[in-house]
Motif scaffolding. Structure first.
Motif, PDB file in Angstrom:
ATOM      1  N   GLY A 122       0.988  -1.146  -0.120  1.00 31.00           N
ATOM      2  CA  GLY A 122       0.148  -0.048   0.034  1.00 31.00           C
ATOM      3  C   GLY A 122       0.898   1.280  -0.067  1.00 31.00           C
ATOM      4  N   THR A 123       0.263   2.279  -0.440  1.00 33.30           N
ATOM      5  CA  THR A 123       0.789   3.724  -0.598  1.00 33.30           C
ATOM      6  C   THR A 123       0.204   4.543   0.677  1.00 33.30           C
ATOM      7  OG1 THR A 123      -0.607   4.459  -2.101  1.00 33.30           O
ATOM      8  CG2 THR A 123       1.113   3.586  -3.069  1.00 33.30           C
ATOM      9  N   GLN A 124      -0.782   3.927   1.073  1.00 31.65           N
ATOM     10  CA  GLN A 124      -1.295   4.471   2.524  1.00 31.65           C
ATOM     11  C   GLN A 124      -1.589   3.342   3.361  1.00 31.65           C
ATOM     12  OE1 GLN A 124      -4.632   7.053   0.838  1.00 31.65           O
ATOM     13  NE2 GLN A 124      -3.306   8.876   0.949  1.00 31.65           N
ATOM     14  N   ASN A 125      -1.910   3.729   4.568  1.00 33.11           N
ATOM     15  CA  ASN A 125      -2.474   2.695   5.490  1.00 33.11           C
ATOM     16  C   ASN A 125      -3.909   3.108   6.227  1.00 33.11           C
ATOM     17  OD1 ASN A 125      -2.228   0.276   6.865  1.00 33.11           O
ATOM     18  ND2 ASN A 125      -1.230   1.568   8.851  1.00 33.11           N
ATOM     19  N   ASN A 220      -7.871  -3.699  -1.416  1.00 30.13           N
ATOM     20  CA  ASN A 220      -6.701  -2.824  -1.961  1.00 30.13           C
ATOM     21  C   ASN A 220      -5.849  -2.874  -0.978  1.00 30.13           C
ATOM     22  OD1 ASN A 220      -5.624   0.070  -2.214  1.00 30.13           O
ATOM     23  ND2 ASN A 220      -6.832  -0.105  -4.014  1.00 30.13           N
ATOM     24  N   PRO A 221      -4.585  -2.591  -1.333  1.00 31.59           N
ATOM     25  CA  PRO A 221      -3.220  -2.715  -0.493  1.00 31.59           C
ATOM     26  C   PRO A 221      -3.222  -1.529   0.412  1.00 31.59           C
ATOM     27  CG  PRO A 221      -2.703  -2.484  -2.607  1.00 31.59           C
ATOM     28  CD  PRO A 221      -3.951  -2.631  -2.845  1.00 31.59           C
ATOM     29  N   ASN A 222      -3.855  -0.494  -0.005  1.00 30.54           N
ATOM     30  CA  ASN A 222      -3.928   0.923   1.011  1.00 30.54           C
ATOM     31  C   ASN A 222      -4.775   0.589   2.227  1.00 30.54           C
ATOM     32  OD1 ASN A 222      -2.277   1.707  -1.085  1.00 30.54           O
ATOM     33  ND2 ASN A 222      -3.805   3.429  -1.585  1.00 30.54           N
ATOM     34  N   VAL A 223      -5.578  -0.372   2.220  1.00 29.10           N
ATOM     35  CA  VAL A 223      -6.638  -0.589   3.636  1.00 29.10           C
ATOM     36  C   VAL A 223      -6.058  -1.673   4.231  1.00 29.10           C
ATOM     37  CG1 VAL A 223      -8.863  -1.486   4.065  1.00 29.10           C
ATOM     38  CG2 VAL A 223      -8.510   0.000   2.190  1.00 29.10           C
ATOM     39  N   TYR A 417     -15.876  -3.818 -15.086  1.00 26.49           N
ATOM     40  CA  TYR A 417     -15.966  -3.061 -13.737  1.00 26.49           C
ATOM     41  C   TYR A 417     -16.173  -4.170 -12.643  1.00 26.49           C
ATOM     42  CZ  TYR A 417     -17.917   0.649 -10.807  1.00 26.49           C
ATOM     43  OH  TYR A 417     -17.896   1.375  -9.610  1.00 26.49           O
ATOM     44  N   GLY A 418     -15.339  -3.696 -11.770  1.00 26.06           N
ATOM     45  CA  GLY A 418     -15.347  -4.524 -10.594  1.00 26.06           C
ATOM     46  C   GLY A 418     -14.599  -5.842 -10.538  1.00 26.06           C
ATOM     47  N   GLU A 419     -13.824  -5.969 -11.561  1.00 25.66           N
ATOM     48  CA  GLU A 419     -12.794  -7.109 -11.593  1.00 25.66           C
ATOM     49  C   GLU A 419     -11.468  -6.453 -11.135  1.00 25.66           C
ATOM     50  OE1 GLU A 419     -14.631  -9.843 -15.028  1.00 25.66           O
ATOM     51  OE2 GLU A 419     -12.878  -8.567 -15.570  1.00 25.66           O
ATOM     52  N   TYR A 420     -10.794  -7.417 -10.455  1.00 22.18           N
ATOM     53  CA  TYR A 420      -9.479  -6.946  -9.823  1.00 22.18           C
ATOM     54  C   TYR A 420      -8.445  -6.968 -10.777  1.00 22.18           C
ATOM     55  CZ  TYR A 420      -7.091  -5.691  -5.442  1.00 22.18           C
ATOM     56  OH  TYR A 420      -6.199  -5.003  -4.358  1.00 22.18           O
ATOM     57  N   VAL A 443      -9.664   2.387  -8.157  1.00 17.34           N
ATOM     58  CA  VAL A 443      -9.170   2.107  -6.744  1.00 17.34           C
ATOM     59  C   VAL A 443      -9.831   0.582  -6.517  1.00 17.34           C
ATOM     60  CG1 VAL A 443      -8.964   2.910  -4.571  1.00 17.34           C
ATOM     61  CG2 VAL A 443      -8.782   4.547  -6.471  1.00 17.34           C
ATOM     62  N   GLY A 444     -11.219   0.433  -6.789  1.00 19.55           N
ATOM     63  CA  GLY A 444     -11.909  -0.802  -6.289  1.00 19.55           C
ATOM     64  C   GLY A 444     -11.119  -1.773  -7.088  1.00 19.55           C
TER      65      GLY A 444
END
Length: 538
Positions: A122-125, A220-223, A417-420, A443-444
């Motif tokens: 993640g770039t954020q936590n 998402n890695p930011n979460v 839409y919605g696929e990762y 982002v999703g």
């Protein structure tokens, strides 16, 4: 002396004014004189040869429209004499080869990110609060007020301070016991909140799609973890979210706290439980520290909005070069906004590594346009009034410039839409052209940073991913310095190359991803979240 006119590709029959041109002005261009037949504002287009009614308008080397009346050499292209037209695409027409940029100076570069058990970085936590249905929006807002005040997420806004001063007779030194504590309680975790208008009342497919999107935000890695509120009777049931999460990661190793109001009694009792348990999760997530990670761990969303006639020749191709560097390093650029790829489908189809991806892209585009036509619209109605005013007069013309954000690399995956995003390299993701809906979707799908080009200016941000704004022109950067992170106007003036500016963009991405600088959208607290609703309300 600054250039006054530019042609993007050798085969183009129109040029772009780089400065305001007066009627009757003589311009020496490519060995011949062109006389402007009317006043032409910068960013608008003039004919480099005489065009008859029905003639093709070529720009960026592709078909972007047709003349609806005679346009003499030096004449201004307008919505009155040009109509949208794009090439028909059926399948691949040529074998694609790519000459990647030299990435030797980038291959050992790292960013300081938050490493997750699944290998993402993640770039954020962020600890994220969200509802499964709009009925829970009020409870989310109550939690937001409590957490933001007590965890001191930033200072009191200048607007609230101004109002306080006015209420108390312009006493600038006014302070009271309810003013916010500006000392952060936790240094390594942010607490963010999103609300939406979905989850019930529409077709079941929209709730299923929303479940996939929200699951993507959790993944998402930011979460670092999430608190989820459910009412209980809505279409988007808890089990739909759990199924979507299981599809993304059957071994998800991050805390997800789920609460159902209809099973918990009073609102006060429920909120008290949520606060206590979420606080413990937040404390634990705060222990996670930034560590070095290779640039291949970046999933970079590519967005444009409030575009102008310079976007496609400065900001977008510069971002495209940064995208190519990232793709060559094993990172994952994400190009979306399918309505703004209309007219460049053939180039994108030819760049697909797999034939089945080429076919899927064509089908998604056809289905999308057909759904727009069913309600009396179409891709040809895409340019906004602001786009048109600043030189983008057909959807294909806008698309040809917008697609430059995706650079020149091979397309490794086509996603609905919605696929990762799971494949390194350039990914195409089906989203609307709407700025916030598109950014929300990327982002999703896993984007841990978004770069957003603009020619007119927009404050758009995202709750969990930093969004860097790149201006296509220096005038915008000077006029709206509070929203612009990077200015590519030097490309228009001929002071910097596309490649040089692309490297500037990537350097800024690394700094933001490492927490060294804060994107302007985050400084403004711009946490926009709008899911794409494809169906109707019932």
């Amino acid at each position: 002396m600054q250039r006054r006119l530019i042609k993007v590709q050798e085969t183009d029959n129109v040029g772009i004014a780089l400065v305001d041109l007066s009627k009757g002005e003589k311009i020496r261009f490519e060995g011949e004189d062109i006389v402007t037949l009317s006043d032409t504002r910068a960013k608008h287009k003039i004919a480099l040869e005489s065009l008859m009614e029905g003639d093709k308008i070529i720009m960026y080397g592709v078909l972007v429209g047709k003349a609806t009346s005679t346009i003499d050499k030096g004449g201004l292209l307008t919505t009155e004499n040009v109509k949208h037209q794009s090439a028909i695409v059926k399948a691949k027409t040529q074998t694609f080869s790519w000459n990647p940029p030299d990435v030797s100076k980038w291959k050992d570069r790292t960013f300081m990110g938050y490493h997750r058990p699944d290998g993402q970085v993640g770039t954020q936590n962020v600890w994220l609060f969200f509802p499964l249905v709009f009925c829970e929006n009020r409870n989310i807002e109550i939690l937001k007020e409590a957490f933001e005040k007590e965890l001191a997420i930033g200072k009191i806004s200048k607007q609230r301070q101004l109002l306080r001063n006015l209420i108390h007779g312009n006493d600038i030194g006014f302070n009271d016991d309810n003013s916010e504590n500006t000392q952060r309680t936790f240094e390594n975790i942010e607490v963010k909140f999103i609300t939406h208008q979905g989850g019930c009342g529409g077709i079941r497919q929209d709730s299923q799609t929303l479940a996939k999107l929200l699951a993507g935000y959790v993944k998402n890695p930011n979460v670092a973890g999430a608190t989820v509120l459910s009412l209980g009777c809505q279409n988007l049931q808890i089990n739909l979210l759990k199924e979507a999460l299981d599809t993304l990661d059957s071994n998800l190793q991050k805390p997800v706290l789920v609460y159902e109001q209809q099973q918990m009694g009073t609102i006060e009792g429920m909120l008290n439980t949520i606060i206590k348990e979420s606080f413990e999760g937040i404390k634990e997530a705060n222990k996670i520290q930034r560590e070095p990670a290779p640039l291949s761990k970046l999933k970079m969303g590519l967005e444009c909005g409030g575009s102008d006639g310079f976007s496609g020749i400065s900001a977008n191709p510069a971002l495209g070069y940064a995208s190519d560097i990232l793709a060559a390093l094993g990172g994952s650029p994400i190009l979306s906004e399918f309505p703004e790829l209309c007219g460049v489908e053939q180039e994108l189809v030819n760049r697909c590594v797999k034939d089945e991806d080429a076919s899927r892209f064509i089908q998604l585009m056809k289905d999308y346009e057909a759904s727009a036509e069913q309600v009396g619209s179409g891709f040809d109605m895409n340019p906004s009034p602001g786009n048109i005013k600043d030189g983008l007069i057909t959807d294909a013309m806008k698309s040809a410039g917008a697609a430059k954000k995706g650079g020149t690399s091979p397309i490794q995956a086509i996603l609905d839409y919605g696929e990762y995003v799971v494949k390194p390299g350039l990914n195409l993701l089906c989203t609307p052209g709407n700025d916030v809906e598109s950014t929300t979707g990327m982002v999703g799908s896993g984007a841990n940073v978004v770069v957003f080009t603009t020619g007119l200016g927009t404050p758009t941000g995202n709750p969990i991913a930093p969004v860097l704004k790149v201006s296509s022109n220096t005038e915008l950067a000077k006029r709206m310095p509070d929203i612009i992170d990077i200015d590519t106007g030097a490309v228009i003036r001929g002071e910097r190359t596309i490649e040089e500016m692309g490297e500037v963009i990537l350097e800024n991405v690394i700094k933001v991803a490492s927490g060294e600088i804060i994107a302007k959208a985050d400084q403004l607290g711009q946490d926009d979240f709008i899911p794409w609703k494809r169906g109707v309300s019932l």
